[in-house]
Design a protein around this motif. Structure first.
Motif, PDB file in Angstrom:
ATOM      1  N   GLU A  32      -0.074 -37.003 -40.095  1.00  0.00           N
ATOM      2  CA  GLU A  32      -1.088 -37.639 -40.934  1.00  0.00           C
ATOM      3  C   GLU A  32      -1.629 -36.694 -41.998  1.00  0.00           C
ATOM      4  N   HIS A  33      -1.638 -35.404 -41.693  1.00  0.00           N
ATOM      5  CA  HIS A  33      -2.156 -34.391 -42.626  1.00  0.00           C
ATOM      6  C   HIS A  33      -1.185 -33.214 -42.658  1.00  0.00           C
ATOM      7  N   PRO A  34      -0.028 -33.384 -43.319  1.00  0.00           N
ATOM      8  CA  PRO A  34       1.027 -32.372 -43.264  1.00  0.00           C
ATOM      9  C   PRO A  34       0.646 -31.011 -43.851  1.00  0.00           C
ATOM     10  N   LEU A  35      -0.308 -30.965 -44.760  1.00  0.00           N
ATOM     11  CA  LEU A  35      -0.678 -29.678 -45.343  1.00  0.00           C
ATOM     12  C   LEU A  35      -1.488 -28.822 -44.378  1.00  0.00           C
ATOM     13  N   THR A  36      -2.013 -29.425 -43.321  1.00  0.00           N
ATOM     14  CA  THR A  36      -2.789 -28.682 -42.324  1.00  0.00           C
ATOM     15  C   THR A  36      -1.956 -27.582 -41.691  1.00  0.00           C
ATOM     16  N   SER A  37      -0.685 -27.848 -41.467  1.00  0.00           N
ATOM     17  CA  SER A  37       0.151 -26.858 -40.787  1.00  0.00           C
ATOM     18  C   SER A  37       0.586 -25.722 -41.705  1.00  0.00           C
ATOM     19  N   LEU A  38       0.224 -25.776 -42.984  1.00  0.00           N
ATOM     20  CA  LEU A  38       0.499 -24.644 -43.861  1.00  0.00           C
ATOM     21  C   LEU A  38      -0.460 -23.493 -43.584  1.00  0.00           C
ATOM     22  N   THR A  39      -1.665 -23.826 -43.155  1.00  0.00           N
ATOM     23  CA  THR A  39      -2.671 -22.793 -42.882  1.00  0.00           C
ATOM     24  C   THR A  39      -2.952 -22.644 -41.392  1.00  0.00           C
ATOM     25  N   SER A  40      -2.803 -23.701 -40.645  1.00  0.00           N
ATOM     26  CA  SER A  40      -3.016 -23.684 -39.195  1.00  0.00           C
ATOM     27  C   SER A  40      -1.766 -24.235 -38.525  1.00  0.00           C
TER      28      SER A  40
END
Length: 177
Positions: A27-35
């Motif tokens: 749902e929020h793929p950019l979250t895993s770029l930092t976490s």
């Protein structure tokens, strides 16, 4: 998982990472770029079908590395992840790869139930929210070409027969951003 010893012990096994639900990351793929980078890496290695979907969105849409993004989206389709079928299929259709896109869409069984495609589209809009999705010139060119071949009702939003289904799905994707 690392805060609960039992989960930590179970997490050593690849099958845990392979079957782990990554809905917060899809749902929020950019979250895993930092976490969650370590978690994403382990899920990718274990063959989790949602992990390459997230990675594909990051690479194709956020980083604009289209070859790697398409590779990961294609990997996600091998895991029977429906949103990956839709996203990879619609991107391939918009890029002019009509046969590949149509073959991928066949796995959603859209002829029998168009609701599955609609649900996937809603999920994908949520996944791409906050990401600048560039409308590539090939998307526009393909959309114009496909519209020119439709003989039924290309301007009616609600009707989607077998002739105009792909055009209308492509149009939603291209004009959404």
């Amino acid at each position: 998982m690392t805060s609960i010893p039992v989960m930590t012990k179970a997490a050593i096994h690849d099958r845990v990472y392979k079957n782990m639900q990554l809905s917060i990351l899809t749902e929020h793929p950019l979250t895993s770029l930092t976490s969650y980078t370590d978690l994403m890496s382990k899920c990718l290695q274990a063959g989790n079908p949602e992990a390459p979907y997230v990675k594909g969105i990051q690479e194709y849409f956020h980083h604009k590395i289209t070859v790697e993004g398409l590779y990961h989206l294609h990997l996600a389709t091998k895991g029977s992840y429906q949103n990956a079928f839709y996203l990879y299929g619609i991107v391939m259709l918009c890029r002019g790869e009509m046969e590949i896109g149509k073959n991928i869409f066949e796995k959603l069984e859209w002829q029998h139930c168009k609701t599955t495609a609609e649900n996937c589209w809603k999920d994908i809009k949520r996944s791409l929210h906050g990401i600048h999705v560039e409308t590539l010139p090939c998307y526009i060119a393909t959309l114009k070409t496909v519209k020119a071949t439709i003989t039924c009702h290309p301007c009616t939003k609600m009707s989607r027969c077998n002739s105009c289904f792909f055009y209308k799905q492509m149009r939603k994707f291209v004009l959404f951003y």
